[in-house]
Write a protein that holds these residues in place. Structure first.
Motif, PDB file in Angstrom:
ATOM      1  N   TRP A 132       0.865  -1.187   0.000  1.00 41.94           N
ATOM      2  CA  TRP A 132       0.000   0.000   0.000  1.00 41.94           C
ATOM      3  C   TRP A 132       0.898   1.233   0.000  1.00 41.94           C
ATOM      4  O   TRP A 132       2.047   1.177   0.435  1.00 41.94           O
ATOM      5  CB  TRP A 132      -1.004   0.000   1.140  1.00 41.94           C
ATOM      6  CG  TRP A 132      -0.531   0.082   2.560  1.00 41.94           C
ATOM      7  CD1 TRP A 132      -0.398  -0.959   3.454  1.00 41.94           C
ATOM      8  CD2 TRP A 132      -0.198   1.266   3.309  1.00 41.94           C
ATOM      9  NE1 TRP A 132       0.004  -0.507   4.681  1.00 41.94           N
ATOM     10  CE2 TRP A 132       0.137   0.852   4.625  1.00 41.94           C
ATOM     11  CE3 TRP A 132      -0.161   2.628   3.000  1.00 41.94           C
ATOM     12  CZ2 TRP A 132       0.520   1.762   5.627  1.00 41.94           C
ATOM     13  CZ3 TRP A 132       0.222   3.527   3.994  1.00 41.94           C
ATOM     14  CH2 TRP A 132       0.556   3.097   5.284  1.00 41.94           C
ATOM     15  N   SER A 133       0.367   2.317  -0.513  1.00 40.81           N
ATOM     16  CA  SER A 133       1.147   3.539  -0.734  1.00 40.81           C
ATOM     17  C   SER A 133       2.418   3.247  -1.535  1.00 40.81           C
ATOM     18  O   SER A 133       3.496   3.718  -1.184  1.00 40.81           O
ATOM     19  CB  SER A 133       1.507   4.216   0.590  1.00 40.81           C
ATOM     20  OG  SER A 133       1.954   5.539   0.382  1.00 40.81           O
ATOM     21  N   PRO A 134       2.315   2.484  -2.631  1.00 43.27           N
ATOM     22  CA  PRO A 134       3.522   2.133  -3.398  1.00 43.27           C
ATOM     23  C   PRO A 134       4.225   3.343  -3.994  1.00 43.27           C
ATOM     24  O   PRO A 134       5.428   3.284  -4.265  1.00 43.27           O
ATOM     25  CB  PRO A 134       2.989   1.202  -4.493  1.00 43.27           C
ATOM     26  CG  PRO A 134       1.547   1.579  -4.647  1.00 43.27           C
ATOM     27  CD  PRO A 134       1.094   1.942  -3.255  1.00 43.27           C
ATOM     28  N   GLN A 171       5.218   4.723 -13.039  1.00 43.40           N
ATOM     29  CA  GLN A 171       5.292   3.454 -13.765  1.00 43.40           C
ATOM     30  C   GLN A 171       6.568   2.683 -13.416  1.00 43.40           C
ATOM     31  O   GLN A 171       6.542   1.463 -13.285  1.00 43.40           O
ATOM     32  CB  GLN A 171       5.206   3.709 -15.264  1.00 43.40           C
ATOM     33  CG  GLN A 171       3.817   4.144 -15.717  1.00 43.40           C
ATOM     34  CD  GLN A 171       3.796   4.646 -17.147  1.00 43.40           C
ATOM     35  OE1 GLN A 171       4.723   5.330 -17.591  1.00 43.40           O
ATOM     36  NE2 GLN A 171       2.750   4.311 -17.879  1.00 43.40           N
ATOM     37  N   VAL A 172       7.664   3.401 -13.254  1.00 39.83           N
ATOM     38  CA  VAL A 172       8.927   2.752 -12.882  1.00 39.83           C
ATOM     39  C   VAL A 172       8.814   2.107 -11.499  1.00 39.83           C
ATOM     40  O   VAL A 172       9.238   0.962 -11.293  1.00 39.83           O
ATOM     41  CB  VAL A 172      10.092   3.771 -12.915  1.00 39.83           C
ATOM     42  CG1 VAL A 172      11.320   3.227 -12.175  1.00 39.83           C
ATOM     43  CG2 VAL A 172      10.445   4.113 -14.346  1.00 39.83           C
ATOM     44  N   ILE A 173       8.225   2.826 -10.548  1.00 44.00           N
ATOM     45  CA  ILE A 173       8.085   2.276  -9.194  1.00 44.00           C
ATOM     46  C   ILE A 173       7.199   1.028  -9.205  1.00 44.00           C
ATOM     47  O   ILE A 173       7.519   0.012  -8.585  1.00 44.00           O
ATOM     48  CB  ILE A 173       7.509   3.333  -8.230  1.00 44.00           C
ATOM     49  CG1 ILE A 173       8.500   4.483  -8.047  1.00 44.00           C
ATOM     50  CG2 ILE A 173       7.178   2.701  -6.875  1.00 44.00           C
ATOM     51  CD1 ILE A 173       7.932   5.673  -7.296  1.00 44.00           C
ATOM     52  N   LEU A 174       6.080   1.112  -9.906  1.00 39.80           N
ATOM     53  CA  LEU A 174       5.167  -0.034  -9.952  1.00 39.80           C
ATOM     54  C   LEU A 174       5.815  -1.231 -10.653  1.00 39.80           C
ATOM     55  O   LEU A 174       5.612  -2.387 -10.255  1.00 39.80           O
ATOM     56  CB  LEU A 174       3.858   0.353 -10.637  1.00 39.80           C
ATOM     57  CG  LEU A 174       3.031   1.433  -9.911  1.00 39.80           C
ATOM     58  CD1 LEU A 174       1.829   1.842 -10.745  1.00 39.80           C
ATOM     59  CD2 LEU A 174       2.586   0.935  -8.538  1.00 39.80           C
ATOM     60  N   ARG A 175       6.612  -0.931 -11.682  1.00 37.62           N
ATOM     61  CA  ARG A 175       7.329  -2.010 -12.366  1.00 37.62           C
ATOM     62  C   ARG A 175       8.354  -2.653 -11.433  1.00 37.62           C
ATOM     63  O   ARG A 175       8.525  -3.885 -11.410  1.00 37.62           O
ATOM     64  CB  ARG A 175       8.021  -1.464 -13.616  1.00 37.62           C
ATOM     65  CG  ARG A 175       8.748  -2.519 -14.439  1.00 37.62           C
ATOM     66  CD  ARG A 175       7.772  -3.481 -15.080  1.00 37.62           C
ATOM     67  NE  ARG A 175       8.400  -4.785 -15.315  1.00 37.62           N
ATOM     68  CZ  ARG A 175       7.769  -5.822 -15.851  1.00 37.62           C
ATOM     69  NH1 ARG A 175       6.510  -5.727 -16.222  1.00 37.62           N
ATOM     70  NH2 ARG A 175       8.390  -6.967 -16.016  1.00 37.62           N
ATOM     71  N   TRP A 176       9.050  -1.833 -10.651  1.00 35.89           N
ATOM     72  CA  TRP A 176      10.007  -2.333  -9.659  1.00 35.89           C
ATOM     73  C   TRP A 176       9.308  -3.269  -8.680  1.00 35.89           C
ATOM     74  O   TRP A 176       9.844  -4.331  -8.329  1.00 35.89           O
ATOM     75  CB  TRP A 176      10.623  -1.135  -8.952  1.00 35.89           C
ATOM     76  CG  TRP A 176      11.428  -1.403  -7.722  1.00 35.89           C
ATOM     77  CD1 TRP A 176      12.709  -1.897  -7.652  1.00 35.89           C
ATOM     78  CD2 TRP A 176      11.028  -1.144  -6.363  1.00 35.89           C
ATOM     79  NE1 TRP A 176      13.126  -1.977  -6.334  1.00 35.89           N
ATOM     80  CE2 TRP A 176      12.117  -1.511  -5.526  1.00 35.89           C
ATOM     81  CE3 TRP A 176       9.867  -0.628  -5.777  1.00 35.89           C
ATOM     82  CZ2 TRP A 176      12.068  -1.392  -4.133  1.00 35.89           C
ATOM     83  CZ3 TRP A 176       9.820  -0.507  -4.401  1.00 35.89           C
ATOM     84  CH2 TRP A 176      10.904  -0.882  -3.590  1.00 35.89           C
ATOM     85  N   ASP A 177       8.107  -2.900  -8.237  1.00 36.86           N
ATOM     86  CA  ASP A 177       7.335  -3.781  -7.360  1.00 36.86           C
ATOM     87  C   ASP A 177       7.079  -5.128  -8.024  1.00 36.86           C
ATOM     88  O   ASP A 177       7.321  -6.183  -7.426  1.00 36.86           O
ATOM     89  CB  ASP A 177       5.994  -3.125  -7.006  1.00 36.86           C
ATOM     90  CG  ASP A 177       6.098  -2.093  -5.913  1.00 36.86           C
ATOM     91  OD1 ASP A 177       6.676  -2.400  -4.863  1.00 36.86           O
ATOM     92  OD2 ASP A 177       5.612  -0.964  -6.105  1.00 36.86           O
ATOM     93  N   LEU A 178       6.557  -5.091  -9.244  1.00 33.90           N
ATOM     94  CA  LEU A 178       6.208  -6.337  -9.919  1.00 33.90           C
ATOM     95  C   LEU A 178       7.421  -7.234 -10.097  1.00 33.90           C
ATOM     96  O   LEU A 178       7.333  -8.459  -9.938  1.00 33.90           O
ATOM     97  CB  LEU A 178       5.578  -6.049 -11.281  1.00 33.90           C
ATOM     98  CG  LEU A 178       4.222  -5.333 -11.296  1.00 33.90           C
ATOM     99  CD1 LEU A 178       3.639  -5.355 -12.700  1.00 33.90           C
ATOM    100  CD2 LEU A 178       3.245  -5.949 -10.312  1.00 33.90           C
ATOM    101  N   GLN A 179       8.581  -6.635 -10.418  1.00 34.42           N
ATOM    102  CA  GLN A 179       9.790  -7.438 -10.622  1.00 34.42           C
ATOM    103  C   GLN A 179      10.334  -8.001  -9.308  1.00 34.42           C
ATOM    104  O   GLN A 179      11.168  -8.893  -9.313  1.00 34.42           O
ATOM    105  CB  GLN A 179      10.850  -6.633 -11.362  1.00 34.42           C
ATOM    106  CG  GLN A 179      10.474  -6.426 -12.818  1.00 34.42           C
ATOM    107  CD  GLN A 179      11.525  -5.707 -13.644  1.00 34.42           C
ATOM    108  OE1 GLN A 179      11.192  -4.966 -14.555  1.00 34.42           O
ATOM    109  NE2 GLN A 179      12.802  -5.921 -13.358  1.00 34.42           N
TER     110      GLN A 179
END
Length: 271
Positions: A184-186, A211-219
Motif C-alpha cells: 500500500w502507498s507504493p 510506472q517505474v516504481i510499480l514495475r520495480w514492485d512487480l519485478q
C-alpha cells in the motif's frame, strides 16, 4: 491482467485499484467503472475508508461478472475480536451488496486483539464466505505470534512499501512462509515523483516515475494497489507490462531506502 497464485491455490491480480481516502459518491463509482473497463479486476477497500457502499455500486455498474473480480476489504481496529469481527464482516458485505469477499484482512496488528479476530477470519474462510484471508501492517513478530495459534496462516501481508521503505527482512520472512506481500502507498503518496534517480530511470524507458516504481514492485513479486480516481492516472498505472527494469536499475531503486514511513508504525498504534 496477470495474476499470482496464493498459498491456498487461488489467483490474485498483481495490480489492483486502491480506494483509500476516496469518498462515497459518483467519483468513486466512475473510477471503478473506468478501471474495470481498462482491465483492472482487483479492488481494495476497507471498512474504515467509509466507501464500501460506492465500491459495491461501482462493481455492479461495471458490468463485469462478480466471479471475474477480486474484491478485498479489511476489518478495522475497533472491531477486532471474535464476535465483533464476524459482525464487521457481515456489515461490509451488506454495504457492498456482495455474497462473499475474495480477500479479507486484519487492518492493523492491535496487541491482544488480532489473534481472536484471526479465529473469526478462519471461520469465515472455512464457511466459504471469504476465498482468502490475510493481514495488513504485520511485522515479523506479529506473524510469529499468530503462527502459535493459527490453523490457517495468512496468504497476504499488505504493508507500506515503496523505494524509501523497502522492508527487505519482512519480505524475506513472508516469502519463506508462503505469504505474498502487497504494497500500500507504493508511490509514497506522490513523495517520490521528483527523485532524480527515479526520474533518470523513467526518462531512459520513456515512462513516468510512477510506472517505474510499480514495475520495480512487480519485478520483486510485490502485488500493488495504487490509488487514483483520475482516468489518465488509472490508465498510466496499468501500462507497466511492456517494459522491464535492468538488475542495475532495480539495485539503484533499492538503494533509495531510508526506512521512511508516510503511515503509522505498526509497533506504535494509537488508534
Amino acid at each position: 491482467m496477470k495474476t499470482v497464485k496464493l498459498a491456498n491455490g487461488i489467483h490474485m491480480p498483481v495490480l489492483g485499484l486502491g480506494v483509500f481516502k476516496v469518498e462515497e459518491g459518483a467519483e468513486l463509482v466512475s473510477a471503478i467503472k473506468e478501471a474495470t473497463r481498462l482491465g483492472y479486476r482487483s479492488i481494495d477497500t476497507a471498512a474504515i475508508y467509509g466507501n464500501e457502499t460506492s465500491v459495491g455500486q461501482g462493481i455492479r455498474e461495471s458490468g463485469i461478472p462478480r466471479e471475474d473480480l477480486f474484491i478485498t476489504s479489511k476489518v478495522w481496529n475497533a472491531d477486532l475480536g471474535y464476535e465483533a469481527t464476524l459482525a464487521a464482516f457481515d456489515e461490509s458485505l451488506r454495504k457492498m451488496e456482495l455474497d462473499y469477499l475474495d480477500l479479507y484482512l486484519i487492518h492493523w496488528p492491535v496487541e491482544g486483539k488480532y489473534t481472536d479476530a484471526w479465529r473469526a477470519l478462519e471461520k469465515l474462510h472455512q464457511d466459504g464466505r471469504i476465498r482468502a484471508i490475510g493481514v495488513s501492517n504485520f511485522q515479523i513478530h506479529h506473524l510469529e505470534t499468530l503462527k502459535k495459534t493459527a490453523i490457517i496462516m495468512p496468504v497476504i501481508n499488505q504493508i507500506e512499501l515503496h523505494p524509501q521503505l523497502t522492508q527487505k527482512d519482512l519480505i524475506a520472512y513472508c516469502t519463506k512462509n508462503n505469504i505474498h506481500v502487497e504494497a500500500w502507498s507504493p508511490l509514497m503518496q506522490g513523495g517520490l515523483f521528483n527523485n532524480p534517480t527515479l526520474q533518470e530511470i523513467a526518462a531512459h524507458h520513456g515512462k513516468s516515475v510512477a510506472q517505474v516504481i510499480l514495475r520495480w514492485d512487480l519485478q520483486n513479486d510485490i502485488i500493488v494497489i495504487p490509488k487514483s480516481t483520475k482516468p489518465h492516472r488509472i490508465a498510466e498505472n496499468m501500462a507497466i507490462f511492456d517494459f522491464e527494469l535492468s538488475d542495475e536499475e532495480c539495485a539503484q531503486i533499492d538503494a533509495l531506502n531510508q526506512n521512511l514511513r508516510v503511515g503509522p508504525d505498526p509497533d506504535n498504534i494509537d488508534f
